[in-house]
Design a protein around this motif. Structure first.
Motif, PDB file in Angstrom:
ATOM      1  N   GLN A  34       0.757  -1.376   0.076  1.00  0.00           N
ATOM      2  CA  GLN A  34      -0.054   0.108   0.060  1.00  0.00           C
ATOM      3  C   GLN A  34       0.783   1.333   0.107  1.00  0.00           C
ATOM      4  OE1 GLN A  34      -3.409   0.313  -0.392  1.00  0.00           O
ATOM      5  NE2 GLN A  34      -2.955   2.541  -0.352  1.00  0.00           N
ATOM      6  N   LEU A  35       2.009   1.173   0.698  1.00  0.00           N
ATOM      7  CA  LEU A  35       2.845   2.270   0.664  1.00  0.00           C
ATOM      8  C   LEU A  35       3.364   2.770  -0.603  1.00  0.00           C
ATOM      9  CD1 LEU A  35       4.746   4.446   2.079  1.00  0.00           C
ATOM     10  CD2 LEU A  35       6.227   2.732   2.861  1.00  0.00           C
ATOM     11  N   ALA A  36       3.776   1.583  -1.280  1.00  0.00           N
ATOM     12  CA  ALA A  36       4.551   1.545  -2.735  1.00  0.00           C
ATOM     13  C   ALA A  36       3.460   2.238  -3.592  1.00  0.00           C
ATOM     14  CB  ALA A  36       4.917   0.341  -2.989  1.00  0.00           C
ATOM     15  N   GLN A  37       2.189   1.934  -3.519  1.00  0.00           N
ATOM     16  CA  GLN A  37       1.246   2.340  -4.289  1.00  0.00           C
ATOM     17  C   GLN A  37       0.820   3.732  -4.015  1.00  0.00           C
ATOM     18  OE1 GLN A  37      -2.431   0.226  -4.143  1.00  0.00           O
ATOM     19  NE2 GLN A  37      -1.604  -1.905  -4.643  1.00  0.00           N
ATOM     20  N   THR A  38       0.946   4.280  -3.063  1.00  0.00           N
ATOM     21  CA  THR A  38       0.738   5.536  -2.569  1.00  0.00           C
ATOM     22  C   THR A  38       1.987   6.387  -3.164  1.00  0.00           C
ATOM     23  OG1 THR A  38      -0.445   5.092  -0.605  1.00  0.00           O
ATOM     24  CG2 THR A  38       0.313   7.405  -0.825  1.00  0.00           C
ATOM     25  N   LEU A  39       3.235   5.840  -2.998  1.00  0.00           N
ATOM     26  CA  LEU A  39       4.372   6.680  -3.240  1.00  0.00           C
ATOM     27  C   LEU A  39       4.339   6.585  -4.691  1.00  0.00           C
ATOM     28  CD1 LEU A  39       7.297   4.926  -1.302  1.00  0.00           C
ATOM     29  CD2 LEU A  39       6.668   7.461  -1.312  1.00  0.00           C
ATOM     30  N   ALA A  40       3.886   5.716  -5.401  1.00  0.00           N
ATOM     31  CA  ALA A  40       3.426   5.957  -7.039  1.00  0.00           C
ATOM     32  C   ALA A  40       2.566   7.191  -7.555  1.00  0.00           C
ATOM     33  CB  ALA A  40       2.893   4.476  -7.685  1.00  0.00           C
ATOM     34  N   THR A  41       1.939   7.524  -6.681  1.00  0.00           N
ATOM     35  CA  THR A  41       0.883   8.562  -7.014  1.00  0.00           C
ATOM     36  C   THR A  41       1.572   9.920  -6.708  1.00  0.00           C
ATOM     37  OG1 THR A  41       0.094   8.588  -4.872  1.00  0.00           O
ATOM     38  CG2 THR A  41      -1.189   7.190  -6.499  1.00  0.00           C
ATOM     39  N   LEU A  42       2.589   9.992  -6.187  1.00  0.00           N
ATOM     40  CA  LEU A  42       3.436  11.397  -5.936  1.00  0.00           C
ATOM     41  C   LEU A  42       4.227  11.819  -7.302  1.00  0.00           C
ATOM     42  CD1 LEU A  42       3.716  13.321  -3.750  1.00  0.00           C
ATOM     43  CD2 LEU A  42       5.972  12.216  -2.913  1.00  0.00           C
ATOM     44  N   PRO A  43       5.037  11.270  -8.119  1.00  0.00           N
ATOM     45  CA  PRO A  43       5.727  11.795  -9.186  1.00  0.00           C
ATOM     46  C   PRO A  43       4.693  12.334 -10.131  1.00  0.00           C
ATOM     47  CG  PRO A  43       6.645   9.513  -8.619  1.00  0.00           C
ATOM     48  CD  PRO A  43       5.554   9.802  -7.656  1.00  0.00           C
ATOM     49  N   PRO A  44       3.411  11.543 -10.527  1.00  0.00           N
ATOM     50  CA  PRO A  44       2.649  12.372 -11.529  1.00  0.00           C
ATOM     51  C   PRO A  44       2.199  13.614 -10.943  1.00  0.00           C
ATOM     52  CG  PRO A  44       2.134   9.990 -11.292  1.00  0.00           C
ATOM     53  CD  PRO A  44       3.076  10.263 -10.212  1.00  0.00           C
ATOM     54  N   LEU A  45       1.622  13.779  -9.712  1.00  0.00           N
ATOM     55  CA  LEU A  45       1.545  15.275  -9.292  1.00  0.00           C
ATOM     56  C   LEU A  45       2.621  16.043  -9.469  1.00  0.00           C
ATOM     57  CD1 LEU A  45      -0.740  13.970  -5.818  1.00  0.00           C
ATOM     58  CD2 LEU A  45      -1.607  14.874  -7.889  1.00  0.00           C
ATOM     59  N   GLN A  46       3.726  15.688  -8.790  1.00  0.00           N
ATOM     60  CA  GLN A  46       5.036  16.505  -8.845  1.00  0.00           C
ATOM     61  C   GLN A  46       5.266  17.100 -10.098  1.00  0.00           C
ATOM     62  OE1 GLN A  46       7.637  13.850  -7.069  1.00  0.00           O
ATOM     63  NE2 GLN A  46       7.489  14.815  -4.827  1.00  0.00           N
ATOM     64  N   LYS A  47       5.059  15.969 -11.424  1.00  0.00           N
ATOM     65  CA  LYS A  47       5.217  16.524 -12.753  1.00  0.00           C
ATOM     66  C   LYS A  47       4.133  17.538 -13.254  1.00  0.00           C
ATOM     67  CE  LYS A  47       3.634  14.021 -16.216  1.00  0.00           C
ATOM     68  NZ  LYS A  47       3.547  12.901 -16.988  1.00  0.00           N
ATOM     69  N   SER A  48       2.925  17.205 -12.617  1.00  0.00           N
ATOM     70  CA  SER A  48       2.070  17.842 -13.355  1.00  0.00           C
ATOM     71  C   SER A  48       1.983  19.427 -12.735  1.00  0.00           C
ATOM     72  CB  SER A  48       0.591  17.551 -13.023  1.00  0.00           C
ATOM     73  OG  SER A  48       0.203  16.389 -13.555  1.00  0.00           O
ATOM     74  N   ARG A  49       2.517  19.450 -11.422  1.00  0.00           N
ATOM     75  CA  ARG A  49       2.632  20.772 -10.780  1.00  0.00           C
ATOM     76  C   ARG A  49       3.859  21.625 -11.332  1.00  0.00           C
ATOM     77  NH1 ARG A  49       4.811  22.969  -4.803  1.00  0.00           N
ATOM     78  NH2 ARG A  49       3.691  25.115  -5.065  1.00  0.00           N
ATOM     79  N   ALA A  50       4.901  20.695 -11.705  1.00  0.00           N
ATOM     80  CA  ALA A  50       6.359  21.426 -12.336  1.00  0.00           C
ATOM     81  C   ALA A  50       5.702  22.013 -13.768  1.00  0.00           C
ATOM     82  CB  ALA A  50       7.330  20.487 -12.526  1.00  0.00           C
ATOM     83  N   GLN A  51       5.103  21.195 -14.690  1.00  0.00           N
ATOM     84  CA  GLN A  51       4.631  21.680 -15.888  1.00  0.00           C
ATOM     85  C   GLN A  51       3.688  22.939 -15.742  1.00  0.00           C
ATOM     86  OE1 GLN A  51       3.158  18.118 -17.495  1.00  0.00           O
ATOM     87  NE2 GLN A  51       5.183  17.446 -18.532  1.00  0.00           N
ATOM     88  N   ASN A  52       2.789  23.030 -14.751  1.00  0.00           N
ATOM     89  CA  ASN A  52       1.796  24.131 -14.495  1.00  0.00           C
ATOM     90  C   ASN A  52       2.886  25.264 -14.150  1.00  0.00           C
ATOM     91  OD1 ASN A  52      -1.138  24.873 -14.243  1.00  0.00           O
ATOM     92  ND2 ASN A  52      -0.003  25.426 -12.344  1.00  0.00           N
TER      93      ASN A  52
END
Length: 520
Positions: free
Chosen positions: A245-263
């Motif tokens: 479950q921790l690994a799955q949650t960690l996997a959701t973080l990079p897409p959010l960070q990428k989206s924020r950086a591009q925004n």
């Protein structure tokens, strides 16, 4: 007396105005602004106040029908950072500078073409040294040497009998008006994009924070389970399940960070900066405020307030004037010309009474046979008028749709936020209960994992719903025109440079009136 002195004393003005009065009626259609759609509202039903919810973005909003749109509408969020972002974008973004220059260019073209209504006056002076052989006249003797001094002032004027020139100037003015509203559209799009990008950045930052908090909590739980496993209190499968479950949650973080950086990169572009010039300024989502009252213009005013509608109307006006130009080109033209000056063998004799020379002429030209070229040219302009008229109607329909969409989104997203807040509360209670039951041995650890995931999803959805409410308000102000009529967006860079003489000669009423700003 010199020509300059004649201008200064006003002697030439009545002459020029008399010449301009020779122009008759302008051929072609006379443009009239299209009527606004005969509707009383934007949506099929009424617009009640929105639902309220706890926390940021949960303000109950009411619709103030008939209220005016503020020129600095972004101040309704009460965020100094957003105001600073918008000001920086207005000052630095090259699209606004380009729009200002395009407006000036269109105005300069209109000012240049206005000179076609006036006579063309030139000045000429020459000195010619000649040698003539007596032999060419059948005589003998030395060649003759002499000098001729000439001055002349040719004047040429083509009266605008059928109004072709005036229609051309009308088309120029319509194009200048089109560029004016393109400037307003650029201004509105830029400011709305800046505010929306700042809200999106706040949303991504909040989602990342929620996800990071969930990751921190899951890591602590993994450590606790590992200790309990070492003591034999839990099974190895429970530890592995929590790690998964921790690994799955960690996997959701990079897409959010990428989206924020591009925004963020997009926000920097709106501000006129390069991505490497990001200084990290941000707007916390919790610091934004929603306006309690939302102005909604009456539908009959929307066609005068939307820059894209006004720009489309200017294109119809230009196409209408072009029909008149093409029609006038099928008719005869009259040209009046005159020249006055002097010619003498000595410079001192140029201004004597016997050195004066002058001429007066008139000519008429017109098409006799062109194999239908002028006719088909005119018909192409008629077709262009029909095209722009249809495009105008399409623009109006889209504008009304934009407002209706924004109004519905405001109401629906308010309902959604209330539901997401309730869902987050329920998910938090469910997780607490699952944890208590697991400790008591009455449920499996899978129930705790599922409850954790449900809570994380609910918190993320609540943050997104909050951001949507702010973005919906931006969309409404943008769809209603952004209040450009309550501020001044033009700069000196958009003004045509004064030439002086044309403004003196062209009488009032010689040019078509320009459209007026919307009445509030």
């Amino acid at each position: 007396m010199s020509f300059t002195k004649l201008i200064q004393r006003g002697v030439m003005i009545p002459v020029v105005q008399a010449a301009l009065s020779l122009g008759g009626c302008a051929v072609g259609p006379d443009f009239e602004s299209p009527a606004a759609p005969a509707v009383s509202g934007y949506t099929a039903g009424g617009l009640p106040a929105t639902q309220g919810a706890e926390g940021p973005g949960g303000t109950t909003q009411r619709f103030a029908h008939g209220a005016d749109i503020p020129g600095v509408w972004w101040q309704v969020f009460r965020s100094r950072r957003i105001e600073a972002f918008v000001r920086e974008a207005i000052d630095n973004h090259p699209d606004l500078a380009a729009a200002q220059a395009a407006l000036r260019q269109a105005r300069e073209v209109a000012a240049a073409d206005t000179s076609a209504l006036l006579p063309s006056i030139t000045g000429d002076a020459s000195v010619t040294r000649n040698q003539v052989s007596q032999a060419q006249y059948g005589l003998t003797g030395p060649a003759s040497l002499y000098t001729i001094y000439n001055t002349s002032v040719p004047v040429s004027f083509t009266p605008d009998i059928f109004g072709g020139k005036r229609r051309g100037i009308e088309a120029d003015l319509a194009n200048a008006d089109y560029q004016r509203f393109q400037l307003e559209a650029t201004y509105l799009t830029l400011t709305a994009n800046v505010v929306t990008a700042a809200i999106s950045d706040a949303s991504y930052a909040a989602q990342i924070r929620v996800t990071q908090e969930q990751i921190d909590g899951q890591r602590q739980l993994v450590a606790l389970l590992e200790q309990q496993f070492a003591l034999g209190a839990v099974a190895d499968s429970d530890v592995l399940t929590q790690k998964a479950q921790l690994a799955q949650t960690l996997a959701t973080l990079p897409p959010l960070q990428k989206s924020r950086a591009q925004n963020r990169n997009q926000l920097m572009a709106y501000l006129g900066r390069l991505p490497s010039q990001d200084r990290g300024e941000a707007v916390p989502l919790a610091n934004l405020r929603l306006p309690r009252d939302l102005p909604v213009s009456v539908p009959s005013l929307l066609v005068r307030q939307r820059p894209d509608i006004r720009a489309a109307e200017s294109q119809v006006r230009q196409a209408s004037a072009n029909v008149g130009v093409a029609t006038a080109n099928m008719l005869p033209n009259v040209t009046l010309s005159a020249s006055g000056g002097s010619s003498a063998l000595a410079l001192s004799g140029l201004y004597g009474p016997q050195s004066a020379v002058w001429s007066v002429a008139a000519s008429v030209t017109g098409p006799i046979f062109d194999a239908g070229s002028l006719f088909h040219t005119k018909e192409s302009k008629v077709a262009a008028l029909e095209q722009t008229s249809a495009e105008y109607r399409s623009t109006v329909i889209t504008a009304f749709q934009n407002v209706a969409d924004a109004l519905r989104a405001i109401q629906s997203d308010a309902d959604l936020l209330k539901a997401q807040v309730e869902a987050e509360k329920a998910s938090a209670e469910s997780l607490k209960m699952s944890q208590a039951q697991f400790k008591a041995g009455s449920t499996t650890f899978i129930s705790v994992i599922n409850a954790e995931q449900t809570l994380l999803t609910a918190r993320i959805n609540r943050v997104r719903a909050q951001a949507s409410r702010y973005a919906d308000t931006v969309a409404l102000y943008q769809s209603l025109g952004g209040g450009w009529w309550n501020r001044v967006d033009e700069t000196p860079a958009a003004a045509a440079k004064p030439a002086g003489i044309a403004a003196i000669f062209v009488p009032a009423g010689a040019l078509p009136a320009q459209p007026t700003p919307p009445a509030n």
